[in-house]
Design an enzyme around this catalytic site. Structure first.
Site, mmCIF file in Angstrom:
data_model
loop_
_atom_site.group_PDB
_atom_site.id
_atom_site.type_symbol
_atom_site.label_atom_id
_atom_site.label_comp_id
_atom_site.label_asym_id
_atom_site.label_seq_id
_atom_site.Cartn_x
_atom_site.Cartn_y
_atom_site.Cartn_z
ATOM 1 N N PRO A 2 0.827 -1.138 0.386
ATOM 2 C CA PRO A 2 0.143 0.789 -0.213
ATOM 3 C C PRO A 2 1.142 0.639 -0.060
ATOM 4 O O PRO A 2 1.106 1.629 1.197
ATOM 5 C CB PRO A 2 -0.466 -0.058 1.498
ATOM 6 C CG PRO A 2 0.062 -0.832 2.145
ATOM 7 C CD PRO A 2 0.640 -1.198 1.487
ATOM 8 N N GLU A 3 0.896 1.869 -1.356
ATOM 9 C CA GLU A 3 1.714 3.088 -1.540
ATOM 10 C C GLU A 3 0.417 4.040 -1.516
ATOM 11 O O GLU A 3 -0.423 3.540 -1.994
ATOM 12 C CB GLU A 3 2.568 3.752 -2.560
ATOM 13 C CG GLU A 3 3.969 2.072 -1.869
ATOM 14 C CD GLU A 3 4.885 2.510 -2.767
ATOM 15 O OE1 GLU A 3 4.616 2.815 -4.129
ATOM 16 O OE2 GLU A 3 6.129 1.964 -1.850
ATOM 17 N N LYS A 54 0.261 8.594 2.565
ATOM 18 C CA LYS A 54 -0.459 6.916 2.570
ATOM 19 C C LYS A 54 -1.451 6.998 4.406
ATOM 20 O O LYS A 54 -1.911 5.519 4.491
ATOM 21 C CB LYS A 54 0.843 6.242 3.098
ATOM 22 C CG LYS A 54 1.744 6.214 2.453
ATOM 23 C CD LYS A 54 3.310 5.190 2.554
ATOM 24 C CE LYS A 54 4.234 5.729 1.405
ATOM 25 N NZ LYS A 54 5.804 4.695 1.896
ATOM 26 N N ARG A 104 0.596 -9.079 8.265
ATOM 27 C CA ARG A 104 1.807 -8.683 8.942
ATOM 28 C C ARG A 104 2.092 -7.461 10.491
ATOM 29 O O ARG A 104 2.710 -7.490 10.598
ATOM 30 C CB ARG A 104 3.008 -8.379 7.646
ATOM 31 C CG ARG A 104 3.274 -9.812 6.970
ATOM 32 C CD ARG A 104 5.105 -9.121 6.278
ATOM 33 N NE ARG A 104 4.088 -9.907 5.091
ATOM 34 C CZ ARG A 104 6.064 -9.854 3.712
ATOM 35 N NH1 ARG A 104 6.113 -9.297 4.434
ATOM 36 N NH2 ARG A 104 5.087 -10.915 2.789
ATOM 37 N N ARG A 147 20.756 19.619 -0.075
ATOM 38 C CA ARG A 147 21.245 18.937 1.066
ATOM 39 C C ARG A 147 22.647 17.719 0.732
ATOM 40 O O ARG A 147 22.340 17.541 -1.322
ATOM 41 C CB ARG A 147 20.041 17.864 1.791
ATOM 42 C CG ARG A 147 19.894 18.877 2.180
ATOM 43 C CD ARG A 147 18.655 17.928 3.103
ATOM 44 N NE ARG A 147 17.939 18.530 3.936
ATOM 45 C CZ ARG A 147 17.486 18.546 4.934
ATOM 46 N NH1 ARG A 147 17.839 17.864 5.689
ATOM 47 N NH2 ARG A 147 17.182 19.458 5.653
ATOM 48 N N ARG A 252 17.398 -0.361 1.815
ATOM 49 C CA ARG A 252 16.190 -0.864 0.800
ATOM 50 C C ARG A 252 16.547 -0.488 -0.359
ATOM 51 O O ARG A 252 17.466 -0.598 -0.993
ATOM 52 C CB ARG A 252 15.432 0.686 1.142
ATOM 53 C CG ARG A 252 14.602 0.459 1.827
ATOM 54 C CD ARG A 252 13.616 -0.396 2.713
ATOM 55 N NE ARG A 252 12.997 -0.038 3.779
ATOM 56 C CZ ARG A 252 12.635 -0.138 4.772
ATOM 57 N NH1 ARG A 252 13.491 -1.765 5.147
ATOM 58 N NH2 ARG A 252 11.762 -0.420 6.143
#
Length: 264
Positions: A2-3, A54, A104, A147, A252
DNA sequence: TGACCCCTGGCC
DNA sequence: GGCCAGGGGTCA
């Protein structure tokens, strides 16, 4: 997973199914990450379902239900009672029900006073929303800032952009032809507009692919990979036929085309 | 900035 | 039978 687009699809489904209905019962068959008092919502009517990043927000008038789906959370309209992984069930006077499925258990659910919703710790610092009118190249460049850290790290930060996740950012980097590891301050001036448009294209793609009565997360556990770049290490880039590579940024998995997305 | 935690199912 | 995936929080 779910994004943003998946959450937006669920918002539409939930709004259609329950707008104007009164909650008669809230059951918690197996829910851990929960804060608030379910009794506050009972006998209140759904005004609407909203979304920020989200996060899903159900407006029950004086009270609101706030829901983050984590990695595997999913609200289902009129789910059967023998459905696996049921965590919360909302029953309405219309006879309909909403069930939160979450294998989960990474999702969170809160019940908060609507007056305090805007200042909820999880919402107050959220960044740009790619479906809002504020999603422009200038705003994105300003939010990211000059940055040193990798661009992908900043775009993963929900305080910078609310709604993009790990899958989306491999897709967006590839669509925009931007190296995910480029330092924010070294992003080419013309890349910001490409990133804005690539994000919209990715979201539109998922919205189109996942419409239906019940959402099925793209690429989830064994399903055919529907993405152009994510999860395709070793396969040829559809644009230039170079071989996709897989690396890690911020721990990631990150996929990219070495030719379309050079570091310079 | 990275390591670790929550948790479970799919995959090797 | 162990490793990995992911969102996101916390801690050093």
């Amino acid at each position: 997973m779910p994004e943003l687009p998946e959450v937006e699809i669920q918002r539409r489904l939930l709004d259609t199914a329950t707008r104007g209905a009164t909650l008669v019962k809230l059951e918690r068959p197996d829910l851990a990450r929960f804060e608030g008092d379910p009794a506050d919502l009972v006998s209140h009517r759904v005004v609407s379902w909203g979304r920020r990043g989200k996060y899903l927000m159900a407006d029950f008038g004086a009270w609101s239900l706030l829901s983050h789906l984590g990695m595997t959370g999913q609200w289902i309209v009129d789910a059967p009672t023998d459905r696996a992984h049921r965590r919360v069930v909302l029953r309405f006077d219309s006879g309909r029900s909403l069930t939160l499925i979450d294998p989960r258990r990474f999702g969170w659910t809160w019940i908060v006073a609507s007056q305090e919703l805007a200042n909820h710790p999880r919402l107050v610092s959220l960044g740009l929303d790619p479906l809002a009118h504020t999603w422009t190249a200038d705003n994105l460049r300003e939010a990211v800032g000059p940055r040193r850290p990798a661009l992908k790290n900043r775009l993963m930060d929900q305080k910078v952009v609310a709604g993009l996740g790990n899958i989306a950012l491999s897709e967006i980097g590839w669509r925009a032809r931007v190296h995910p590891h480029v330092p924010c301050r070294a992003v080419a001036p013309d890349a910001w507009q490409r990133l804005v448009e690539a994000t919209q294209q990715h979201i539109d793609y998922v919205l189109d692919a996942e419409g239906g009565d019940e959402i099925v997360y793209l690429g989830y556990e064994g399903a055919v990979n529907p993405f152009r770049c994510y999860g395709r290490a070793g396969e040829p880039c559809p644009r230039c036929k170079a071989t996709f590579t897989k690396g890690a940024i911020g721990g990631r998995a990150t996929y990219r085309c070495p030719t379309c997305q050079p570091l310079d």
